[in-house]
Design a protein around this motif. Structure first.
Motif, PDB file in Angstrom:
ATOM      1  N   VAL A 118       0.826  -1.220   0.000  1.00 35.39           N
ATOM      2  CA  VAL A 118       0.000   0.000   0.000  1.00 35.39           C
ATOM      3  C   VAL A 118       0.856   1.265   0.000  1.00 35.39           C
ATOM      4  O   VAL A 118       0.385   2.351   0.276  1.00 35.39           O
ATOM      5  CB  VAL A 118      -1.023   0.029   1.164  1.00 35.39           C
ATOM      6  N   ILE A 119       2.147   1.097  -0.356  1.00 35.76           N
ATOM      7  CA  ILE A 119       3.102   2.207  -0.395  1.00 35.76           C
ATOM      8  C   ILE A 119       3.418   2.543  -1.852  1.00 35.76           C
ATOM      9  O   ILE A 119       3.745   1.658  -2.636  1.00 35.76           O
ATOM     10  CB  ILE A 119       4.419   1.796   0.317  1.00 35.76           C
ATOM     11  N   ASP A 120       3.351   3.802  -2.189  1.00 37.07           N
ATOM     12  CA  ASP A 120       3.758   4.272  -3.521  1.00 37.07           C
ATOM     13  C   ASP A 120       5.269   4.052  -3.682  1.00 37.07           C
ATOM     14  O   ASP A 120       6.027   4.190  -2.727  1.00 37.07           O
ATOM     15  CB  ASP A 120       3.420   5.768  -3.634  1.00 37.07           C
ATOM     16  N   ASP A 121       5.697   3.708  -4.888  1.00 35.92           N
ATOM     17  CA  ASP A 121       7.128   3.464  -5.136  1.00 35.92           C
ATOM     18  C   ASP A 121       7.997   4.672  -4.800  1.00 35.92           C
ATOM     19  O   ASP A 121       9.159   4.524  -4.434  1.00 35.92           O
ATOM     20  CB  ASP A 121       7.370   3.072  -6.597  1.00 35.92           C
ATOM     21  N   ALA A 122       7.438   5.874  -4.944  1.00 33.37           N
ATOM     22  CA  ALA A 122       8.204   7.099  -4.681  1.00 33.37           C
ATOM     23  C   ALA A 122       7.824   7.735  -3.338  1.00 33.37           C
ATOM     24  O   ALA A 122       8.041   8.921  -3.127  1.00 33.37           O
ATOM     25  CB  ALA A 122       7.974   8.098  -5.812  1.00 33.37           C
ATOM     26  N   THR A 173       0.108  11.562  16.194  1.00 33.79           N
ATOM     27  CA  THR A 173      -0.731  11.909  15.051  1.00 33.79           C
ATOM     28  C   THR A 173       0.029  11.537  13.786  1.00 33.79           C
ATOM     29  O   THR A 173       1.229  11.781  13.694  1.00 33.79           O
ATOM     30  CB  THR A 173      -1.036  13.427  15.026  1.00 33.79           C
ATOM     31  N   VAL A 174      -0.675  10.942  12.847  1.00 30.03           N
ATOM     32  CA  VAL A 174      -0.104  10.621  11.538  1.00 30.03           C
ATOM     33  C   VAL A 174      -0.891  11.387  10.476  1.00 30.03           C
ATOM     34  O   VAL A 174      -2.120  11.438  10.522  1.00 30.03           O
ATOM     35  CB  VAL A 174      -0.176   9.107  11.240  1.00 30.03           C
ATOM     36  N   VAL A 175      -0.161  11.969   9.554  1.00 30.75           N
ATOM     37  CA  VAL A 175      -0.738  12.616   8.381  1.00 30.75           C
ATOM     38  C   VAL A 175      -0.187  11.878   7.171  1.00 30.75           C
ATOM     39  O   VAL A 175       1.034  11.819   6.987  1.00 30.75           O
ATOM     40  CB  VAL A 175      -0.344  14.113   8.311  1.00 30.75           C
ATOM     41  N   ALA A 176      -1.084  11.295   6.379  1.00 25.89           N
ATOM     42  CA  ALA A 176      -0.651  10.546   5.191  1.00 25.89           C
ATOM     43  C   ALA A 176      -1.335  11.097   3.955  1.00 25.89           C
ATOM     44  O   ALA A 176      -2.561  11.269   3.945  1.00 25.89           O
ATOM     45  CB  ALA A 176      -0.974   9.066   5.349  1.00 25.89           C
ATOM     46  N   GLN A 177      -0.548  11.371   2.932  1.00 24.36           N
ATOM     47  CA  GLN A 177      -1.111  11.780   1.655  1.00 24.36           C
ATOM     48  C   GLN A 177      -1.277  10.531   0.795  1.00 24.36           C
ATOM     49  O   GLN A 177      -0.356   9.707   0.686  1.00 24.36           O
ATOM     50  CB  GLN A 177      -0.200  12.784   0.951  1.00 24.36           C
ATOM     51  N   ILE A 178      -2.457  10.398   0.213  1.00 25.10           N
ATOM     52  CA  ILE A 178      -2.795   9.215  -0.567  1.00 25.10           C
ATOM     53  C   ILE A 178      -2.868   9.596  -2.047  1.00 25.10           C
ATOM     54  O   ILE A 178      -3.427  10.635  -2.402  1.00 25.10           O
ATOM     55  CB  ILE A 178      -4.164   8.638  -0.111  1.00 25.10           C
ATOM     56  N   ASN A 179      -2.307   8.737  -2.889  1.00 24.99           N
ATOM     57  CA  ASN A 179      -2.348   8.957  -4.328  1.00 24.99           C
ATOM     58  C   ASN A 179      -2.676   7.622  -4.990  1.00 24.99           C
ATOM     59  O   ASN A 179      -1.939   6.649  -4.811  1.00 24.99           O
ATOM     60  CB  ASN A 179      -0.997   9.492  -4.813  1.00 24.99           C
ATOM     61  N   SER A 180      -3.778   7.556  -5.701  1.00 29.96           N
ATOM     62  CA  SER A 180      -4.198   6.322  -6.403  1.00 29.96           C
ATOM     63  C   SER A 180      -4.251   5.115  -5.462  1.00 29.96           C
ATOM     64  O   SER A 180      -3.811   4.026  -5.811  1.00 29.96           O
ATOM     65  CB  SER A 180      -3.265   6.025  -7.581  1.00 29.96           C
ATOM     66  N   GLY A 181      -4.751   5.327  -4.256  1.00 27.63           N
ATOM     67  CA  GLY A 181      -4.916   4.228  -3.307  1.00 27.63           C
ATOM     68  C   GLY A 181      -3.645   3.786  -2.608  1.00 27.63           C
ATOM     69  O   GLY A 181      -3.638   2.756  -1.938  1.00 27.63           O
TER      70      GLY A 181
END
Length: 128
Positions: free
Chosen positions: A24-28, A101-109
């Motif tokens: 669930v991690i983007d390659d970049a 606290t966690v802040v996560a940016q999501i891109n294409s799931g």
């Protein structure tokens, strides 16, 4: 609607399923635990290999006793989590307890960017 990518990530990490967590991690991706960089748990970890290194470091350093999410929020392409954690530092035997606290940016799931904010002075004391 199923769990968001951050929920999936925490679930897989909790189950010690590193390949599942990395799925669930983007390659970049960029993971940036916020804290003093002289402690191995903080810094900038880039890509799946960086996240894998971070997870390995956390497993080496900590025996996790409590990790619970109390609140979730989502806004556009961000997921927020608020919770409490308690870890025993293997090297010192001391306990590190903190709200976080966690802040996560999501891109294409997938998780594109991740920051966690916690009580870094408590971390320093537990490592000392």
């Amino acid at each position: 609607m199923g769990p968001n990518p951050l929920q999936q990530f925490f679930s897989k990490v909790g189950a010690r399923d590193v390949p599942g967590a990395l799925a669930v991690i983007d390659d970049a991706t960029v993971f940036e635990p916020q804290g003093p960089t002289h402690l191995p748990i903080y810094g900038r970890f880039v890509g799946k290999s960086g996240v894998e290194r971070l997870l390995s470091t956390l497993a080496e350093q900590f025996e996790t006793e409590i990790f619970e999410i109390k609140k979730w929020a989502e806004a556009e392409d961000y997921v927020f989590a608020y919770g409490f954690m308690q870890h025993r530092v293997r090297k010192t035997g001391r306990t590190f307890k903190s709200e976080f606290t966690v802040v996560a940016q999501i891109n294409s799931g997938l998780i594109r960017h991740y920051r966690i904010f916690e009580d870094t002075s408590a971390a320093e004391a537990a490592f000392a």
